[in-house]
Motif scaffolding. Structure first.
Motif, mmCIF file in Angstrom:
data_model
loop_
_atom_site.group_PDB
_atom_site.id
_atom_site.type_symbol
_atom_site.label_atom_id
_atom_site.label_comp_id
_atom_site.label_asym_id
_atom_site.label_seq_id
_atom_site.Cartn_x
_atom_site.Cartn_y
_atom_site.Cartn_z
ATOM 1 N N SER A 99 0.862 -1.188 0.000
ATOM 2 C CA SER A 99 0.000 0.000 0.000
ATOM 3 C C SER A 99 0.892 1.229 0.000
ATOM 4 N N ASN A 100 0.314 2.361 -0.339
ATOM 5 C CA ASN A 100 1.080 3.607 -0.266
ATOM 6 C C ASN A 100 0.545 4.450 0.898
ATOM 7 N N TRP A 101 0.451 3.808 2.037
ATOM 8 C CA TRP A 101 -0.009 4.437 3.263
ATOM 9 C C TRP A 101 0.983 5.489 3.737
ATOM 10 N N ASN A 149 -4.971 8.375 2.038
ATOM 11 C CA ASN A 149 -4.155 7.155 2.147
ATOM 12 C C ASN A 149 -3.931 6.699 3.582
ATOM 13 N N LEU A 158 -4.853 3.131 4.747
ATOM 14 C CA LEU A 158 -4.405 1.964 3.983
ATOM 15 C C LEU A 158 -3.540 1.008 4.789
ATOM 16 N N ASP A 159 -2.849 1.514 5.820
ATOM 17 C CA ASP A 159 -2.079 0.631 6.694
ATOM 18 C C ASP A 159 -3.012 -0.334 7.422
ATOM 19 N N GLY A 167 -4.361 -2.852 5.004
ATOM 20 C CA GLY A 167 -3.333 -3.865 4.743
ATOM 21 C C GLY A 167 -3.232 -4.882 5.861
ATOM 22 N N GLN A 193 3.693 -7.461 4.672
ATOM 23 C CA GLN A 193 3.184 -6.140 4.341
ATOM 24 C C GLN A 193 4.349 -5.190 4.074
ATOM 25 N N THR A 213 5.294 -1.082 2.021
ATOM 26 C CA THR A 213 4.729 0.155 1.506
ATOM 27 C C THR A 213 5.525 0.647 0.308
#
Length: 109
Positions: free
Chosen positions: A44-46, A53, A56-57, A60, A77, A79
């Motif tokens: 993800s692009n957390w 965004n 998103l963590d 994920g 996981q 990023t």
């Protein structure tokens, strides 16, 4: 013939000539039973600087926990870079970087 789900993972986990790779995996908490499982990347692009965004963590983590519950899978996981179109709105950053960053993100994944 039964198809193996861990075709790519086993190239690392079953190769006895990669002791340092095995050591690194053991240090993540894996044991020999995990070496039979397929490793799945969750990207993800957390980041906290973008309200679009920042969740998103957590998303994920939910995906990772659902993968862990599967019998022969293990999730890792990670990023990638992210940018906020809203923050760069009406700036040179939007024109020169924001839209192009989407291709960079895609390449990194």
């Amino acid at each position: 013939m039964k198809k193996r789900i861990n075709n790519f993972s086993r190239k690392m986990t079953k190769n006895l000539n990669l002791p340092y790779s095995h050591f690194m995996l053991y240090e993540t908490g894996m044991d020999d039973s995990y070496f039979l499982k397929a490793q799945i990347g969750i990207v993800s692009n957390w980041y906290d600087g973008n309200p679009c965004n920042m969740h998103l963590d957590q998303l994920g983590k939910k995906i990772k926990s659902s993968i862990i519950n599967k019998k022969n899978l293990i999730g890792f996981q990670f990023t990638t870079i992210g940018i906020s179109d809203g923050i760069t709105m009406e700036t040179y950053g939007k024109i020169y970087y924001s839209l192009y960053s989407r291709e960079l993100i895609e390449d990194r994944v």
